[in-house]
Enzyme design. Structure first.
Site, PDB file in Angstrom:
ATOM      1  CE  LYS A   5      -5.783  -6.767  10.935  1.00 37.81           C
ATOM      2  NZ  LYS A   5      -5.233  -6.109   9.742  1.00 37.81           N
ATOM      3  NE  ARG A  28     -16.825  -9.785   3.596  1.00 35.10           N
ATOM      4  CZ  ARG A  28     -16.217  -9.956   4.756  1.00 35.10           C
ATOM      5  NH1 ARG A  28     -14.976 -10.365   4.798  1.00 35.10           N
ATOM      6  NH2 ARG A  28     -16.842  -9.712   5.884  1.00 35.10           N
ATOM      7  CD  GLU A  35      -7.361 -10.203   3.644  1.00 35.01           C
ATOM      8  OE1 GLU A  35      -7.104  -9.005   3.596  1.00 35.01           O
ATOM      9  OE2 GLU A  35      -8.303 -10.670   4.321  1.00 35.01           O
ATOM     10  CE  LYS A  85     -12.447 -15.306  12.891  1.00 34.85           C
ATOM     11  NZ  LYS A  85     -12.755 -16.002  11.636  1.00 34.85           N
ATOM     12  CE  LYS A 103      -3.247  -3.103  11.779  1.00 36.46           C
ATOM     13  NZ  LYS A 103      -2.940  -2.304  10.607  1.00 36.46           N
ATOM     14  CB  CYS A 115      16.170  11.244 -19.496  1.00 35.31           C
ATOM     15  SG  CYS A 115      17.236   9.955 -18.826  1.00 35.31           S
ATOM     16  CB  CYS A 151      15.053   7.118 -20.422  1.00 39.15           C
ATOM     17  SG  CYS A 151      16.102   7.793 -21.719  1.00 39.15           S
ATOM     18  CB  CYS A 177      19.623   6.544 -21.714  1.00 37.18           C
ATOM     19  SG  CYS A 177      19.480   7.365 -20.130  1.00 37.18           S
TER      20      CYS A 177
HETATM   21 ZN   LIG Z   1      17.846   8.819 -20.651  1.00 34.05          ZN
END
Ligand SMILES: [Zn+2]
Length: 427
Positions: free
Chosen positions: A5, A27, A60, A163, A187, A277, A293, A299
């Protein structure tokens, strides 16, 4: 017939009398959802034209784990990212996500067996979902076999579908109001637990993205004690509606670090997004679900992250996070070239540093002074510039020649897109 699945987005593809794909739609709960025809045309595994007409193919759309790895940490799971990629207004954007497609059903042809459908789909150029055949007695063994293979697959699967093979038998069994009686899904057990969210902490990555992590009351997931859970991005924190002391469901899927799936019971104080930040205190910038940031070049955490990436990519050992922080904070290493200027006596005043270790570290760095150009390019940590692109650029022979390339010239190189080209020019 047994097949996994797939945890993806179910879609239906209609081919007209000439065999041209003329309608693709998602779907939702068995009903036709959104039209995604233009987007479906941008998915390599969906043939735009087939040799037979008047057909509907169902299957899928999903993202392979190997593709998702590029976005790891930023998005909750491949399924959400695939759904987002499929809904891009600009179909060219859909193409960038390299989605995949497994076909599992065929309408508009009289066939006797499920396995026949799979053969026809394969002949028409689709990738049919992997399937095996078993009788009633083999079902449990098949379920266990798929559960065991789960981690090794390049796609996410959350269970197995059984199936009935013969279509006439399927008709005899019929359907209830909600689901067919001839197919049943089992599952896999998810590794999840409910615990308390204590706090949310934010850190800044090398890319400048400000990432939230949930601090949780210790809980055991598959034998290991977990105290931190990923929250991926700022948008996800908002969507989950987190509060401190909330009871949350923590889940681990695959080998990745666990994440917070949903709130079971709200707590008291709402979790808000930071407005500065967390590393440099500077302003933040919001882009869709992500906080950045706004001053990455100034930084601290971004810079240390870049230094760590560089030293790791050139293959130089011994530079752990604590040492890199000290090197940065003392000003000894602020840019990549500074590593090569380090002397043993510079290192001595640092914490837990001895004569022997200092000499060894300097020797390690010097041993990596000459590195292949491709490795160097990758180590620079320019966004989008991974191993593959680095190898292509390295063919130009020298850094100066690469620097001289314009965005147009870079885009002209096969497998370098506009985004990478811009990134390289700016970097
Ligand atoms: Zn920063």
């Amino acid at each position: 017939v047994v097949s996994p699945k797939i945890d993806g987005v179910a879609i239906a593809l209609r081919y007209d009398a000439t065999g041209r794909l003329h309608l693709a739609a998602t779907r939702g709960n068995g009903f036709v959802g959104e039209e995604v025809t233009a987007q479906a045309h941008r998915i390599a595994a969906i043939p735009p034209r087939i040799s037979e007409g008047e057909l509907e193919v169902r299957g899928e759309v999903f993202m392979r784990r190997s593709v998702f790895a590029r976005y790891a940490g930023k998005f909750a799971n491949p399924r959400n990212l695939a759904a987002g990629a499929l809904k891009q207004k600009d179909p060219r954007k859909t193409a960038e996500y390299e989605l995949s497609f497994f076909a599992y059903d065929l309408l508009g042809r009289e066939v006797e067996l499920e396995t026949e459908k799979i053969e026809i789909l394969r002949r028409l150029g689709f990738v049919p979902i992997e399937s095996t055949r078993t009788g009633k007695e083999g079902m449990i063994a098949e379920f266990r076999r798929w559960a065991a293979r789960r981690e090794a697959l390049d796609y996410e699967t959350d269970g197995v579908v059984f199936k009935v093979n013969r279509i006439s038998e399927q008709r005899r069994l019929g359907e209830t109001a909600h689901h067919p009686r001839y197919a049943i899904a089992y599952k896999f057990q998810g590794e999840s637990a409910v615990t308390t969210l204590e706090d949310v902490v934010w850190s800044v990555a090398r890319s400048g993205v400000v990432t939230p992590v949930g601090i949780i009351a210790p809980v055991t997931l598959s034998g290991a004690t977990v105290t931190r859970a990923s929250l991926h991005n700022a948008g996800n924190v908002e969507k989950l509606g987190l509060t401190r002391k909330a009871k949350v469901e923590v889940m681990r899927r695959g080998g990745v670090i666990p994440h917070i799936e949903f709130v079971v019971e709200p707590g008291d104080e709402p979790v808000t997004l930071p407005d500065r930040c967390p590393s440099c205190g500077g302003p933040l910038r919001r882009e869709e679900d992500f906080l950045y940031c706004a001053n990455p070049d100034r930084c601290r955490d971004v810079q240390i992250g870049r230094l760590a990436h560089f030293i790791d990519r050139i293959g130089c050992e011994g530079f752990g996070p604590r040492l890199l922080e000290q090197l940065y904070d003392t000003g000894l290493v602020r840019e990549f070239a500074d590593f090569f200027r380090l002397r043993a006596e510079d290192l001595l005043p640092l914490e837990r540093m001895g004569e022997t270790l200092a000499r060894k570290l300097v020797a390690n760095v010097q041993a990596h002074r000459t590195i292949p150009l491709a490795t160097f390019l990758e180590a620079l940590g320019i966004p989008e510039l991974g191993k593959h692109v680095a190898a292509i650029l390295a063919r130009y022979g020298s850094l100066d020649r690469i620097r001289g390339l314009t965005e147009e010239e870079l885009t002209a190189i096969h497998s370098i897109g506009a985004v990478i080209a811009r990134s390289v020019v700016e970097g």
